[in-house]
Scaffold this active site. Structure first.
Site, PDB file in Angstrom:
ATOM      1  N   GLU B 163      -7.877  -0.142  -7.261  1.00  0.00           N
ATOM      2  CA  GLU B 163      -7.091  -1.375  -7.292  1.00  0.00           C
ATOM      3  C   GLU B 163      -7.750  -2.435  -6.434  1.00  0.00           C
ATOM      4  O   GLU B 163      -7.777  -3.618  -6.776  1.00  0.00           O
ATOM      5  CB  GLU B 163      -5.671  -1.090  -6.777  1.00  0.00           C
ATOM      6  N   ASP B 191       3.649  -0.266  -4.685  1.00  0.00           N
ATOM      7  CA  ASP B 191       2.480  -0.712  -3.909  1.00  0.00           C
ATOM      8  C   ASP B 191       2.945  -1.690  -2.831  1.00  0.00           C
ATOM      9  O   ASP B 191       2.356  -2.742  -2.633  1.00  0.00           O
ATOM     10  CB  ASP B 191       1.458  -1.351  -4.852  1.00  0.00           C
TER      11      ASP B 191
END
Lengths: 302, 302
Positions: B163, B191
């Site tokens: 990511e 997240d």
């Protein structure tokens, strides 16, 4: 250790850092690691003076951050762990340094001295803002505040060299002024950070408690009410045998978040709180320089 | 930036780190330094992805701790300052990594998918406990909690690779599952650390607000009541064009104390708070997998 207002726990927990290398070597360790003894969890190691004992091997000894100590513990729960230590610290040769001394001369009894101290050096990590630039600032502020007050006795500001590695500045002061120590009517050291004042410790005979309590009377509005006997009024005062010693207690709740870490920088000082502490210290020093003297501390032979 | 419950300020202040090198090079800088954009004052630099623009020189760019930035500012107030930059960071060659995908197959409409994601990688400082081991733990906990619930649709747990440096895992997922995206009825990504759940963001047409509000009904006792439209439901969800996206909002008051610093370690996760967050996420995913579908997001051509 846990966050608390006083320094009490540092003395107790500090043994792990002071004596860890000795105790580990005594049981055969090749090296030792101490979990940081501060309260901070910022991945910064709390460092500081460590003792060795000539009777056991001088082994490598390092402090690691609490997070890394936790990690080691988790690994150790699962089995044997091998640690490779690579230490960058070394002891350099002695170098000259100096105490800095200044006076506001007393109006009636200039030969009688009230000492207000702090120390100029700091541990090598961080900038030493809390330990002890804060104290140096407070001691200088006391002198500034009392410059025109002209109390009866002399106020002597002493900024000690080398508190951290063996008190050599304090010992040199005590030696150079040995003949004068009996005319030191009181001594205080600002070496507790920049927190708000909360009390007064006294390393004087218990019989003086009422006299000490009267000293903090004017500070009641600041909640400086916690008067207690202490054996430790300041590291640099230890060589001043026989001199009545007092310690302004300051709020240390945040102190061990940063003390002796890379995070001990100027932003950790709250200007409002340190102003209260410096003001309180000035009130105490003025009263000690003007008022009835404290009883002399018992001599060390007693 | 200031400590606040949401992530909002990070998007705004983050520009200094994302685009600092470009803007500095544009005005002729030979190198640039950014003040850490986190809330922490622990002498730790907040680091992270930085953009370059091929139209201007690619200059050295480093983040420093707020204490050190303060120091530089104080020096700059007094005159010119020369800074020597020595950077250890370098960009290595690309290396293979993989998304990890698992499913709880739906009881009635197994072809319809509710995606719950998190990302496996972390920035190189610290351990990535908050970003994003916390999210990985939450996504796995959702699967564990719902293992025997057998909702109508399939719940797919996707742990994305990479990511932090360009979303290559998310882009690969979107490409590999392109034909299936119209059957993704909802997607969420954990997240946002390990904080308590506080609300629900939706990147879906405003007309769906009432439907979204009903989703949090069962979470009222946890005070998950703050329902708001968001353009950013999760970085790894961005390539999932057209898929209705939701974001569990979590209390981030402490998140930027540690995010992308050496202090992002496991002890920063409060087991009680992350349990609440994982439980809340499981409730939402279960309802999305069982209940009335959300309207499709507007296609990007609109």
């Amino acid at each position: 250790m846990s966050r608390s207002r006083g320094f009490d726990e540092y003395g107790r927990v500090g043994e792990q850092r002071f004596r860890g290398a000795i105790e580990a070597a005594r049981v055969g360790a090749r090296g030792a690691i101490v979990r940081s003894i501060g309260t901070g969890k910022h991945r910064l190691a709390h460092t500081g003076a460590t003792q060795y004992d000539p009777k056991v091997p001088m082994i490598p000894f390092a402090a690691i951050a609490v997070e890394d100590a936790d990690y080691l513990h988790r690994k150790l729960e699962r089995g044997t762990v091998t640690v490779k230590m690579r230490l960058g610290a070394r002891t350099g040769p002695p170098a000259p340094s100096a105490n800095v001394v200044g006076e506001l001369r007393g109006r009636e009894r200039p030969e009688e001295i009230v000492l207000v101290g702090a120390h100029l050096d700091s541990w090598d990590v961080g900038d030493g803002a809390l330990d002890d630039a804060a104290g140096v600032g407070m001691a200088l502020e006391v002198a500034r505040l009392l410059r025109d007050a002209r109390p009866r006795r002399t106020i002597r500001v002493v900024l000690f060299a080398n508190e951290e590695c063996g008190l050599s500045g304090a010992k040199a002061y005590a030696a150079a002024h040995a003949a004068e120590l009996r005319r030191h009517v009181a001594a205080m050291e600002a070496d507790a950070g920049g927190g708000a004042p909360i009390g007064l410790g006294f390393n004087v005979d218990e019989a003086a408690r009422d006299r000490v309590r009267r000293l903090v009377g004017p500070l009641e509005a600041l909640r400086v009410t916690d008067v207690r006997h202490t054996e430790h009024a300041g590291a640099d005062l230890m060589p001043l045998t026989g001199v009545p010693q007092l310690a302004l207690e300051q709020d240390a709740t945040d102190y061990f978040e940063w003390h002796h870490t890379d995070g001990d920088t100027a932003d950790k000082i709250d200007p409002i709180q340190i102003s209260k502490a410096a003001g309180a210290l000035a009130v105490l020093i003025a009263e000690l320089a003007d008022g009835e003297p404290l009883p002399r501390a018992p001599s060390p032979s007693r």
